[in-house]
Design a protein around this motif. Structure first.
Motif, mmCIF file in Angstrom:
data_model
loop_
_atom_site.group_PDB
_atom_site.id
_atom_site.type_symbol
_atom_site.label_atom_id
_atom_site.label_comp_id
_atom_site.label_asym_id
_atom_site.label_seq_id
_atom_site.Cartn_x
_atom_site.Cartn_y
_atom_site.Cartn_z
ATOM 1 N N ARG A 126 -1.532 4.218 14.734
ATOM 2 C CA ARG A 126 -0.142 4.832 15.159
ATOM 3 C C ARG A 126 -0.284 6.144 14.729
ATOM 4 O O ARG A 126 0.049 7.281 15.305
ATOM 5 N N LEU A 127 -0.621 6.177 13.457
ATOM 6 C CA LEU A 127 -0.904 7.760 12.809
ATOM 7 C C LEU A 127 -1.784 8.746 13.733
ATOM 8 O O LEU A 127 -1.557 9.586 13.981
ATOM 9 N N ILE A 166 -5.825 10.428 6.111
ATOM 10 C CA ILE A 166 -4.899 8.859 6.023
ATOM 11 C C ILE A 166 -5.598 8.276 4.840
ATOM 12 O O ILE A 166 -6.910 7.726 5.065
ATOM 13 N N ILE A 167 -4.989 7.955 3.571
ATOM 14 C CA ILE A 167 -5.782 7.434 2.664
ATOM 15 C C ILE A 167 -4.691 6.391 1.859
ATOM 16 O O ILE A 167 -3.538 6.589 1.784
ATOM 17 N N LEU A 194 0.815 -1.313 -0.105
ATOM 18 C CA LEU A 194 -0.135 -0.169 0.103
ATOM 19 C C LEU A 194 0.963 1.364 0.142
ATOM 20 O O LEU A 194 2.007 1.243 0.725
ATOM 21 N N MET A 195 0.280 2.495 -0.692
ATOM 22 C CA MET A 195 0.999 3.694 -0.281
ATOM 23 C C MET A 195 -0.097 4.549 0.524
ATOM 24 O O MET A 195 -1.144 4.647 -0.066
ATOM 25 N N VAL A 196 0.331 4.850 1.287
ATOM 26 C CA VAL A 196 -0.614 5.611 2.446
ATOM 27 C C VAL A 196 -0.185 7.236 2.282
ATOM 28 O O VAL A 196 0.846 7.526 2.298
ATOM 29 N N ILE A 197 -1.071 8.003 2.074
ATOM 30 C CA ILE A 197 -0.927 9.278 2.015
ATOM 31 C C ILE A 197 -1.435 10.303 3.239
ATOM 32 O O ILE A 197 -2.518 9.705 3.624
ATOM 33 N N CYS A 198 -0.627 11.053 3.774
ATOM 34 C CA CYS A 198 -0.948 11.718 4.936
ATOM 35 C C CYS A 198 -0.411 12.973 5.152
ATOM 36 O O CYS A 198 0.724 13.068 5.032
ATOM 37 N N ASN A 199 -1.146 14.022 5.065
ATOM 38 C CA ASN A 199 -0.747 15.428 5.059
ATOM 39 C C ASN A 199 -0.428 15.885 6.709
ATOM 40 O O ASN A 199 -1.231 15.433 7.328
ATOM 41 N N VAL A 200 0.776 16.550 6.754
ATOM 42 C CA VAL A 200 0.758 17.036 8.118
ATOM 43 C C VAL A 200 1.268 18.513 8.057
ATOM 44 O O VAL A 200 1.534 19.181 7.142
ATOM 45 N N LEU A 241 3.055 13.429 3.217
ATOM 46 C CA LEU A 241 3.718 11.919 3.532
ATOM 47 C C LEU A 241 3.459 10.993 2.727
ATOM 48 O O LEU A 241 2.278 10.893 2.522
ATOM 49 N N LEU A 242 4.448 10.265 2.255
ATOM 50 C CA LEU A 242 3.997 8.889 1.184
ATOM 51 C C LEU A 242 4.670 7.720 1.967
ATOM 52 O O LEU A 242 6.013 7.517 2.128
ATOM 53 N N ILE A 243 3.701 7.021 2.458
ATOM 54 C CA ILE A 243 4.313 5.839 3.424
ATOM 55 C C ILE A 243 4.067 4.603 2.756
ATOM 56 O O ILE A 243 2.899 4.386 2.375
ATOM 57 N N LYS A 244 5.007 3.991 2.636
ATOM 58 C CA LYS A 244 4.934 2.500 2.085
ATOM 59 C C LYS A 244 4.985 1.420 2.906
ATOM 60 O O LYS A 244 5.597 1.363 4.111
#
Length: 113
Positions: free
Chosen positions: A76-77, A88-89, A9-15, A61-64
């Motif tokens: 955790r996010l 959180i997508i 998965l690629m998770v997108i999360c803006n901070v 943030l691009l989270i693998k």
């Protein structure tokens, strides 16, 4: 180990800022919830919040990670993120270099851990 792309998965999360981005990235990788977190340059976000139009600067943030690890990563996010309702997508990885996807799967916790 043969890895299915459907497991990654690629998770997108803006901070809101660099300090938050760096802290979240380090925690997620250190705790093996993510294989890698890319901190992208700031972008402008325009959105509706509590009935009003808002505009702010955020860092994406691009989270693998993997599907098996996603629920723990999301929790955790939520614990680390300063927003009441963070973006959180999770997007499934449709294609990818098999060696890279294997590396992602080996870096994060499995469902058995």
């Amino acid at each position: 180990m043969k890895v299915s792309v459907m497991n990654c998965l690629m998770v997108i999360c803006n901070v809101p800022d660099e300090t938050t981005a760096t802290h979240i990235a380090h925690v997620l990788v250190q705790e093996r919830l993510a294989a890698c977190v890319n901190i992208l340059p700031a972008c402008r976000s325009v959105y509706r919040w509590e009935g009003a139009l808002q505009e702010s600067s955020e860092l994406p943030l691009l989270i693998k990670t993997t599907q098996a690890c996603y629920a723990r990563l999301q929790q955790r996010l939520l614990e680390l993120h300063p927003y009441d309702v963070p973006e959180i997508i999770a997007l499934p990885v449709a294609q990818g270099l098999p060696a890279y996807l294997t590396w992602v799967s080996q870096c994060v916790l499995s469902s058995d851990d």
